[in-house]
Enzyme design. Structure first.
Site, PDB file in Angstrom:
ATOM      1  N   ARG A  50      -1.573  -5.138  -2.401  1.00  0.00           N
ATOM      2  CA  ARG A  50      -1.536  -3.809  -3.005  1.00  0.00           C
ATOM      3  C   ARG A  50      -0.099  -3.324  -3.094  1.00  0.00           C
ATOM      4  O   ARG A  50       0.650  -3.403  -2.131  1.00  0.00           O
ATOM      5  CB  ARG A  50      -2.355  -2.815  -2.170  1.00  0.00           C
ATOM      6  CG  ARG A  50      -3.829  -3.158  -2.090  1.00  0.00           C
ATOM      7  CD  ARG A  50      -4.571  -2.060  -1.357  1.00  0.00           C
ATOM      8  NE  ARG A  50      -5.999  -2.293  -1.334  1.00  0.00           N
ATOM      9  CZ  ARG A  50      -6.903  -1.380  -0.975  1.00  0.00           C
ATOM     10  NH1 ARG A  50      -6.488  -0.185  -0.572  1.00  0.00           N
ATOM     11  NH2 ARG A  50      -8.185  -1.663  -0.992  1.00  0.00           N
ATOM     12  N   ASP A  52       2.660  -0.113  -4.092  1.00  0.00           N
ATOM     13  CA  ASP A  52       2.729   1.345  -4.097  1.00  0.00           C
ATOM     14  C   ASP A  52       3.058   1.871  -5.488  1.00  0.00           C
ATOM     15  O   ASP A  52       3.445   1.118  -6.381  1.00  0.00           O
ATOM     16  CB  ASP A  52       3.796   1.825  -3.105  1.00  0.00           C
ATOM     17  CG  ASP A  52       3.435   1.525  -1.664  1.00  0.00           C
ATOM     18  OD1 ASP A  52       2.230   1.429  -1.356  1.00  0.00           O
ATOM     19  OD2 ASP A  52       4.357   1.384  -0.839  1.00  0.00           O
ATOM     20  N   ARG A 209      10.259  -2.377   1.353  1.00  0.00           N
ATOM     21  CA  ARG A 209      11.251  -1.339   1.051  1.00  0.00           C
ATOM     22  C   ARG A 209      11.982  -0.873   2.306  1.00  0.00           C
ATOM     23  O   ARG A 209      13.145  -0.470   2.247  1.00  0.00           O
ATOM     24  CB  ARG A 209      10.584  -0.174   0.342  1.00  0.00           C
ATOM     25  CG  ARG A 209      10.196  -0.510  -1.100  1.00  0.00           C
ATOM     26  CD  ARG A 209       9.837   0.726  -1.882  1.00  0.00           C
ATOM     27  NE  ARG A 209       8.535   1.235  -1.530  1.00  0.00           N
ATOM     28  CZ  ARG A 209       8.215   2.529  -1.548  1.00  0.00           C
ATOM     29  NH1 ARG A 209       9.116   3.437  -1.840  1.00  0.00           N
ATOM     30  NH2 ARG A 209       6.993   2.907  -1.245  1.00  0.00           N
TER      31      ARG A 209
END
Length: 278
Positions: A50, A52, A209
């Site tokens: 998944r 973001d 990130r």
């Protein structure tokens, strides 16, 4: 019949992968397209990873199960296979920021999420704002300070291996933060963009990130090369680690073992990981 779907998308206008009421998502678009071309409701997609909101994907993979009768009617009067027909028909109804690259019929042993052996991401940073290509503004993050790529590489290398990455993850109830970081390196391309390559067996929420945000201060000279490893070892989120903007990140590739190993890999992936005892 189970089908593997390889797809790519520009994440700019999406609220991430996962379907959300009232929001445009990659899962929502793909599911709607599948239900339209298959003329059925209630299809469920299983995705390899998944992403973001704002994150892009060149190497997305998911799978879907279709009733055999539904699958066999997809080619219509053509001599295409159901998989070939799905590629053409899905791209005929999808918006331009999502593209189905290929579809393959697979056995039920294949699980897009759990059969995967690794995921590879890239991250693009430009430390020379005046050189930004306006056409790449949606996938390149601009920073004002110059970056020392060699220092970033040294710091990143110390994070590679089997570790608890709790300091770089948003924790989820009942989920482990232990991962194997297979590769983490930086290079400056011909256009002056600093590009990160991050590979792991799997990633937890916001991990990529945050890993980028841990080494950028090193590249800027604000932290020493050992600091990211110290943060990881502490096991706690550090306010000095900024989770970098989503639009610089792209899922490049998901890798799988040979078909005869899909089931075993899926079973192993479901086991809660632990660090080896000293």
């Amino acid at each position: 019949m189970r089908f593997r779907i390889d797809f790519a998308y520009d994440g700019t206008e999406f609220s991430g992968w996962a379907a959300q009421p009232g929001r445009r998502t990659v899962e929502g678009e793909l599911t709607s397209a599948l239900e339209t071309v298959c003329r059925v409701d209630g299809l469920k997609l299983t995705v390899a990873g998944r992403t973001d909101a704002g994150v892009h994907g060149r190497g997305g993979v998911c799978h879907v199960d279709l009733d055999q009768v539904v699958a066999e009617r997809l080619p219509g009067r053509s001599d295409r296979t159901p998989a070939e027909a799905l590629v053409t028909r899905l791209n005929g109804v999808l918006a331009r920021d999502v593209v189905v690259r290929r579809v393959a019929s697979v056995s039920e042993d294949f699980d897009a999420r759990f059969s995967a052996t690794q995921r590879r991401y890239s991250y693009r940073i430009l430390d020379r704002p005046e050189q930004l290509d306006p056409l790449r503004r949606h996938d390149t993050v601009v920073v004002k300070r110059g970056l020392d790529v060699e220092a970033m590489n040294e710091a990143a290398a110390r994070l590679v291996g089997l570790n608890d990455f709790a300091a770089f993850c948003k924790k989820r109830e009942g989920a482990t933060t232990i991962r194997t970081l297979l590769h983490y390196g930086w290079s400056r391309d011909d256009e002056g963009v600093v590009v990160g390559r991050i590979e792991a067996d799997a990633f937890c929420h916001s991990m990529v990130r945050a890993l980028v945000g841990a080494v950028v201060p090193v590249g800027e000279g604000r932290r020493d090369v050992g600091w990211p490893c110290e943060v990881m070892t502490s096991g706690r989120r550090d306010p000095g680690v900024v989770v970098m903007p989503a639009h610089g990140l792209c899922l490049e590739e998901v890798s799988y073992p040979p078909a005869e190993e899909w089931a075993a890999r899926a079973e192993a992936s479901r086991v809660m990981r632990e660090l080896p005892h000293a």
